[in-house]
Design an enzyme around this catalytic site. Structure first.
Site, PDB file in Angstrom:
ATOM      1  N   GLU A 217       1.068   4.137  10.340  1.00 53.50           N
ATOM      2  CA  GLU A 217      -0.401   4.220  10.414  1.00 53.50           C
ATOM      3  C   GLU A 217      -0.848   5.435  11.224  1.00 53.50           C
ATOM      4  OE1 GLU A 217      -2.631   1.888   9.203  1.00 53.50           O
ATOM      5  OE2 GLU A 217      -1.435   0.082   8.865  1.00 53.50           O
TER       6      GLU A 217
ATOM      7  N   THR B  33       1.321   8.718  13.391  1.00 51.79           N
ATOM      8  CA  THR B  33       2.216   8.690  14.558  1.00 51.79           C
ATOM      9  C   THR B  33       1.399   8.860  15.851  1.00 51.79           C
ATOM     10  OG1 THR B  33       2.570  11.073  14.651  1.00 51.79           O
ATOM     11  CG2 THR B  33       4.025   9.832  13.166  1.00 51.79           C
TER      12      THR B  33
ATOM     13  N   PHE C 225       0.865  -1.191   0.000  1.00 63.70           N
ATOM     14  CA  PHE C 225       0.000   0.000   0.000  1.00 63.70           C
ATOM     15  C   PHE C 225       0.894   1.231   0.000  1.00 63.70           C
ATOM     16  CE2 PHE C 225      -2.123   3.206   2.741  1.00 63.70           C
ATOM     17  CZ  PHE C 225      -3.434   3.233   2.265  1.00 63.70           C
TER      18      PHE C 225
HETATM   19  P1  TGC Z   1      -8.871  15.900   6.378  1.00 60.22           P
HETATM   20  O1  TGC Z   1      -9.152  17.251   5.789  1.00 60.22           O
HETATM   21  O2  TGC Z   1      -9.152  15.679   7.803  1.00 60.22           O
HETATM   22  O3  TGC Z   1      -9.622  14.781   5.526  1.00 60.22           O
HETATM   23  C1  TGC Z   1      -9.506  14.731   4.118  1.00 60.22           C
HETATM   24  C2  TGC Z   1     -10.782  14.114   3.560  1.00 60.22           C
HETATM   25  O4  TGC Z   1     -10.888  12.766   4.024  1.00 60.22           O
HETATM   26  C3  TGC Z   1     -12.110  12.593   4.766  1.00 60.22           C
HETATM   27  N1  TGC Z   1     -11.798  11.685   5.849  1.00 60.22           N
HETATM   28  C4  TGC Z   1     -12.245  10.434   5.896  1.00 60.22           C
HETATM   29  N2  TGC Z   1     -13.047   9.753   5.082  1.00 60.22           N
HETATM   30  C5  TGC Z   1     -13.303   8.469   5.389  1.00 60.22           C
HETATM   31  N3  TGC Z   1     -12.761   7.860   6.479  1.00 60.22           N
HETATM   32  C6  TGC Z   1     -11.959   8.522   7.314  1.00 60.22           C
HETATM   33  N4  TGC Z   1     -11.435   7.908   8.369  1.00 60.22           N
HETATM   34  C7  TGC Z   1     -11.648   9.857   7.044  1.00 60.22           C
HETATM   35  N5  TGC Z   1     -10.878  10.805   7.647  1.00 60.22           N
HETATM   36  C8  TGC Z   1     -10.985  11.910   6.895  1.00 60.22           C
HETATM   37  C9  TGC Z   1     -12.462  13.989   5.233  1.00 60.22           C
HETATM   38  O5  TGC Z   1     -13.838  14.101   5.498  1.00 60.22           O
HETATM   39  C10 TGC Z   1     -12.043  14.816   4.039  1.00 60.22           C
HETATM   40  O6  TGC Z   1     -13.018  14.646   3.029  1.00 60.22           O
HETATM   41  P2  TGC Z   1     -13.337  15.816   1.996  1.00 60.22           P
HETATM   42  O7  TGC Z   1     -14.457  15.284   1.177  1.00 60.22           O
HETATM   43  O8  TGC Z   1     -13.684  17.013   2.837  1.00 60.22           O
HETATM   44  O9  TGC Z   1     -12.084  16.045   1.205  1.00 60.22           O
HETATM   45  O10 TGC Z   1      -7.361  15.541   6.028  1.00 60.22           O
HETATM   46  P3  TGC Z   1      -6.019  16.267   6.443  1.00 60.22           P
HETATM   47  O11 TGC Z   1      -5.221  16.460   5.212  1.00 60.22           O
HETATM   48  O12 TGC Z   1      -6.262  17.443   7.337  1.00 60.22           O
HETATM   49  O13 TGC Z   1      -5.274  15.116   7.278  1.00 60.22           O
HETATM   50  C11 TGC Z   1      -5.741  14.680   8.474  1.00 60.22           C
HETATM   51  C12 TGC Z   1      -4.719  13.666   9.091  1.00 60.22           C
HETATM   52  C13 TGC Z   1      -3.437  14.364   9.498  1.00 60.22           C
HETATM   53  C14 TGC Z   1      -5.402  13.114  10.303  1.00 60.22           C
HETATM   54  C15 TGC Z   1      -4.409  12.536   8.077  1.00 60.22           C
HETATM   55  O14 TGC Z   1      -3.688  13.029   7.008  1.00 60.22           O
HETATM   56  C16 TGC Z   1      -3.632  11.419   8.694  1.00 60.22           C
HETATM   57  O15 TGC Z   1      -4.220  10.493   9.256  1.00 60.22           O
HETATM   58  N6  TGC Z   1      -2.252  11.412   8.607  1.00 60.22           N
HETATM   59  C17 TGC Z   1      -1.439  10.293   9.029  1.00 60.22           C
HETATM   60  C18 TGC Z   1      -0.947   9.563   7.790  1.00 60.22           C
HETATM   61  C19 TGC Z   1      -0.912   8.072   7.987  1.00 60.22           C
HETATM   62  O16 TGC Z   1      -1.513   7.520   8.879  1.00 60.22           O
HETATM   63  N7  TGC Z   1      -0.218   7.407   7.111  1.00 60.22           N
HETATM   64  C20 TGC Z   1      -0.184   5.984   7.129  1.00 60.22           C
HETATM   65  C21 TGC Z   1       0.447   5.447   5.883  1.00 60.22           C
HETATM   66  S1  TGC Z   1       0.143   3.730   5.660  1.00 60.22           S
HETATM   67  C22 TGC Z   1       1.069   2.962   6.807  1.00 60.22           C
HETATM   68  O17 TGC Z   1       1.676   3.535   7.635  1.00 60.22           O
HETATM   69  C23 TGC Z   1       1.052   1.500   6.720  1.00 60.22           C
HETATM   70  S2  TGC Z   1       2.078   0.698   7.833  1.00 60.22           S
HETATM   71  C24 TGC Z   1       1.381  -0.823   7.651  1.00 60.22           C
HETATM   72  C25 TGC Z   1       2.011  -1.901   8.393  1.00 60.22           C
HETATM   73  O18 TGC Z   1       3.162  -2.265   8.086  1.00 60.22           O
HETATM   74  O19 TGC Z   1       1.296  -2.491   9.235  1.00 60.22           O
HETATM   75  P1  FAD Z   2       6.814  12.959   9.679  1.00 62.12           P
HETATM   76  O1  FAD Z   2       5.483  13.102   9.117  1.00 62.12           O
HETATM   77  O2  FAD Z   2       7.967  13.661   9.022  1.00 62.12           O
HETATM   78  O3  FAD Z   2       6.806  13.191  11.210  1.00 62.12           O
HETATM   79  C1  FAD Z   2       7.990  13.375  11.983  1.00 62.12           C
HETATM   80  C2  FAD Z   2       7.573  13.830  13.390  1.00 62.12           C
HETATM   81  O4  FAD Z   2       6.860  15.065  13.304  1.00 62.12           O
HETATM   82  C3  FAD Z   2       6.638  12.833  14.067  1.00 62.12           C
HETATM   83  O5  FAD Z   2       6.946  12.765  15.428  1.00 62.12           O
HETATM   84  C4  FAD Z   2       5.265  13.465  13.883  1.00 62.12           C
HETATM   85  O6  FAD Z   2       4.344  13.098  14.912  1.00 62.12           O
HETATM   86  C5  FAD Z   2       5.619  14.942  13.955  1.00 62.12           C
HETATM   87  N1  FAD Z   2       4.615  15.761  13.273  1.00 62.12           N
HETATM   88  C6  FAD Z   2       4.299  15.779  11.952  1.00 62.12           C
HETATM   89  N2  FAD Z   2       3.311  16.645  11.721  1.00 62.12           N
HETATM   90  C7  FAD Z   2       2.971  17.176  12.912  1.00 62.12           C
HETATM   91  C8  FAD Z   2       1.998  18.105  13.333  1.00 62.12           C
HETATM   92  N3  FAD Z   2       1.127  18.666  12.491  1.00 62.12           N
HETATM   93  N4  FAD Z   2       1.953  18.452  14.638  1.00 62.12           N
HETATM   94  C9  FAD Z   2       2.808  17.875  15.534  1.00 62.12           C
HETATM   95  N5  FAD Z   2       3.744  16.961  15.193  1.00 62.12           N
HETATM   96  C10 FAD Z   2       3.812  16.618  13.909  1.00 62.12           C
HETATM   97  N6  FAD Z   2       3.498   4.096   4.713  1.00 62.12           N
HETATM   98  C11 FAD Z   2       2.735   3.609   3.694  1.00 62.12           C
HETATM   99  O7  FAD Z   2       2.126   4.351   2.943  1.00 62.12           O
HETATM  100  N7  FAD Z   2       2.650   2.255   3.501  1.00 62.12           N
HETATM  101  C12 FAD Z   2       3.291   1.366   4.281  1.00 62.12           C
HETATM  102  O8  FAD Z   2       3.171   0.150   4.078  1.00 62.12           O
HETATM  103  C13 FAD Z   2       4.130   1.864   5.324  1.00 62.12           C
HETATM  104  N8  FAD Z   2       4.869   0.991   6.069  1.00 62.12           N
HETATM  105  C14 FAD Z   2       5.780   1.485   6.957  1.00 62.12           C
HETATM  106  C15 FAD Z   2       6.677   0.620   7.587  1.00 62.12           C
HETATM  107  C16 FAD Z   2       7.633   1.126   8.461  1.00 62.12           C
HETATM  108  C17 FAD Z   2       8.614   0.208   9.075  1.00 62.12           C
HETATM  109  C18 FAD Z   2       7.664   2.513   8.752  1.00 62.12           C
HETATM  110  C19 FAD Z   2       8.666   3.076   9.723  1.00 62.12           C
HETATM  111  C20 FAD Z   2       6.783   3.369   8.134  1.00 62.12           C
HETATM  112  C21 FAD Z   2       5.846   2.873   7.217  1.00 62.12           C
HETATM  113  N9  FAD Z   2       4.997   3.742   6.508  1.00 62.12           N
HETATM  114  C22 FAD Z   2       4.196   3.262   5.506  1.00 62.12           C
HETATM  115  C23 FAD Z   2       5.124   5.170   6.672  1.00 62.12           C
HETATM  116  C24 FAD Z   2       4.485   5.731   7.949  1.00 62.12           C
HETATM  117  O9  FAD Z   2       3.106   5.775   7.818  1.00 62.12           O
HETATM  118  C25 FAD Z   2       5.088   7.122   8.186  1.00 62.12           C
HETATM  119  O10 FAD Z   2       6.406   6.921   8.637  1.00 62.12           O
HETATM  120  C26 FAD Z   2       4.291   7.920   9.193  1.00 62.12           C
HETATM  121  O11 FAD Z   2       3.025   8.259   8.676  1.00 62.12           O
HETATM  122  C27 FAD Z   2       5.030   9.213   9.603  1.00 62.12           C
HETATM  123  O12 FAD Z   2       5.535   9.878   8.487  1.00 62.12           O
HETATM  124  P2  FAD Z   2       7.083  10.349   8.481  1.00 62.12           P
HETATM  125  O13 FAD Z   2       7.919   9.164   8.807  1.00 62.12           O
HETATM  126  O14 FAD Z   2       7.321  11.021   7.181  1.00 62.12           O
HETATM  127  O15 FAD Z   2       7.229  11.344   9.657  1.00 62.12           O
END
Ligand code: TGC
Ligand code: FAD
Length: 401
Positions: free
Chosen positions: A380, A382, A145
């Site tokens: 997923e 932070t 993903f």
């Molecule tokens: P925001 O303006 O809040 O939302 C954008 C649009 O999305 C809608 N929305 C949702 N819709 C469905 N389900 C949800 N849970 C939703 N949350 C939000 C929202 O209504 C809006 O819609 P629209 O129509 O108005 O455009 O978005 P934002 O840009 O302000 O961001 C909010 C924030 C910071 C919470 C979000 O960007 C976020 O969660 N950031 C963290 C990124 C993250 O978690 N990345 C993970 C990458 S994948 C990964 O890490 C896999 S590791 C897997 C593994 O190895 O297990």
């Molecule tokens: P940044 O976004 O640069 O954050 C750095 C620091 O700043 C953090 O402490 C954060 O909390 C802080 N910070 C950022 N913004 C703010 C704010 N607004 N206010 C206060 N503090 C803030 N992603 C995928 O898409 N798919 C995957 O399969 C996937 N697998 C992963 C596997 C591993 C082992 C790791 C380490 C990461 C993976 N990720 C994946 C990415 C992961 O989701 C990101 O690392 C995570 O979302 C944080 O992004 P970043 O590392 O760029 O940190």
């Protein structure tokens, strides 16, 4: 009465799980059977080898097919697409048991289920579902993903990967970073912007020209899980590979809801394994003429750990019920992911202390769990991003930017 009669660790369930509040009573027979099957699988197929895999940074690709045979992938999707037709609590229990073995193994399972199969099922066409879901559910194919980019982690809305409509195909450019499974994945679900800045999901198969998946080396965490980049250099993506059912950032965020839910359960598994290990060790290790379990400071650590694990279990169990009713909110999921992962990391650190010097070795699982959980705390969303999601919910004011 012998001291062990008072001792929780002497209960029959000591090696089978931590259930201080008798939450098993709240599980169905089917849920318990699912848990037992995955627990047995982990004991046989993961625990005996995981330390070696982690030390050697080896991703055991054969585990993918084995997990597929067990029914771990897409367990909550309908059976007609190869899913298990099970409920979310069963999915959570599966993640718990796999993460008792290793967080990296749970990563493989949660990415495949929640981040690849779920969006194909929820946003894909019937043709896409039939083409990909059975292969993913059986473990014949591994998926990944791609949301995070080098310059956009916590803020995926800023992503720079883009595709252009070239008439008979899309042309994709950009890159993704930190992608679990990417170096070995057969299929990548990639999130990229169209010419109108709208985010869409695209399905990329390994072998497409201009698409590469370099591995990320030198990790001290999740060493038995492979992590890498996704690089798109003028990749021609067939138009039928776009997921038509949902666009915008909400689409990947919906997938994250499901994966974060699984992590809330998974982290409990890692904590349980650390707790059991430290408890057993503390009763065997003698210092100053007594087992270290006899010292008040050790008992304080163990008591607090059991309390925190139990609280996390209640949170996960209730969240499972809400998921099954379709009522769980993103903020409720954030609370559970954030709390339970931080709890597990704290438990791992305390357990490491109980084992003294032995705690840093690979002879015990604790240091590996601890290092893994550092990634789990970050991916997923932070720890702090989940706090801000809750803050926004409470106040109505977003404070991300
Ligand atoms: P925001 O303006 O809040 O939302 C954008 C649009 O999305 C809608 N929305 C949702 N819709 C469905 N389900 C949800 N849970 C939703 N949350 C939000 C929202 O209504 C809006 O819609 P629209 O129509 O108005 O455009 O978005 P934002 O840009 O302000 O961001 C909010 C924030 C910071 C919470 C979000 O960007 C976020 O969660 N950031 C963290 C990124 C993250 O978690 N990345 C993970 C990458 S994948 C990964 O890490 C896999 S590791 C897997 C593994 O190895 O297990
Ligand atoms: P940044 O976004 O640069 O954050 C750095 C620091 O700043 C953090 O402490 C954060 O909390 C802080 N910070 C950022 N913004 C703010 C704010 N607004 N206010 C206060 N503090 C803030 N992603 C995928 O898409 N798919 C995957 O399969 C996937 N697998 C992963 C596997 C591993 C082992 C790791 C380490 C990461 C993976 N990720 C994946 C990415 C992961 O989701 C990101 O690392 C995570 O979302 C944080 O992004 P970043 O590392 O760029 O940190």
């Amino acid at each position: 009465m012998a001291p062990e009669d008072f001792n929780y660790s002497q209960r029959k369930d000591h090696f089978e799980g931590v259930d201080f509040y008798e939450l098993d009573e709240l599980l169905t027979e089917e849920q318990k059977m699912v848990r037992l099957a995955v627990r047995d699988f982990v004991k046989k197929e993961i625990s005996p080898y995981i330390e070696k895999w982690a030390q050697e940074t080896h991703f055991p690709q054969e585990i993918v097919k084995k997990m597929g045979q067990l029914g771990v992938f897409g367990s909550y999707l309908p059976t007609e697409y190869g899913g298990g037709g099970l409920d979310y609590t069963s999915y959570g229990l599966m993640m718990q048991e796999i993460e008792r073995g290793d967080s990296g193994m749970r990563s493989t399972a949660s990415v495949q289920s929640s981040l690849v199969m779920y969006p194909i099922y929820a946003f894909g066409t019937e043709v896409q579902r039939k083409k990909y879901l059975p292969k993913l559910s059986s473990g014949e194919w591994l998926g990944c993903f791609g949301l995070t980019e080098p310059d956009h982690g916590s803020n995926p809305a800023g992503m720079q990967s883009r595709f252009k409509d070239m008439g008979d195909h899309f042309l994709l450019n950009g890159s993704k970073m930190w992608i679990s499974n990417s170096p070995k994945a057969d299929l990548a679900l990639v999130w990229a912007k169209d010419e109108n800045d709208r985010i869409h999901g695209l399905l990329l198969e390994r072998g497409m020209e201009g698409f590469s998946t370099p591995e990320t080396h030198n990790k001290w965490s999740l060493r038995a899980s492979c992590t890498g980049e996704l690089v798109f250099d003028n990749v021609k993506v067939p138009k039928e590979n776009l997921l038509p059912g949902k666009s915008g950032l909400g689409a990947p965020l919906m997938c994250l809801d499901s994966a974060r839910y699984g992590i809330a359960w998974g982290a409990i598994g890692a904590a349980m394994d650390c707790y059991h290990t430290a408890l057993t060790y503390s009763k065997q290790r003698v210092q100053f003429g007594k087992p270290i379990a006899a010292f008040q400071l050790t008992q304080k650590k163990l008591s607090e750990m059991l309390t925190e694990i139990t609280k996390a279990q209640v949170l996960a169990w209730r969240l499972g019920q809400l998921m099954d009713k379709g009522k769980a909110s993103t903020t409720q999921i954030s609370m559970a992911k954030r709390n339970n992962v931080a709890m597990a990391l704290e438990v791992a650190r305390e357990c490491r202390q109980i084992l003294g010097g032995m705690g840093i070795t690979g002879d015990f699982s604790i240091m590996r769990h601890m290092m893994n959980l550092e990634s789990v705390l970050t991916y997923e969303g932070t720890h702090d991003i989940h706090l801000l999601i809750l803050g926004q919910h409470i106040t109505g004011i977003p404070s991300f930017s």
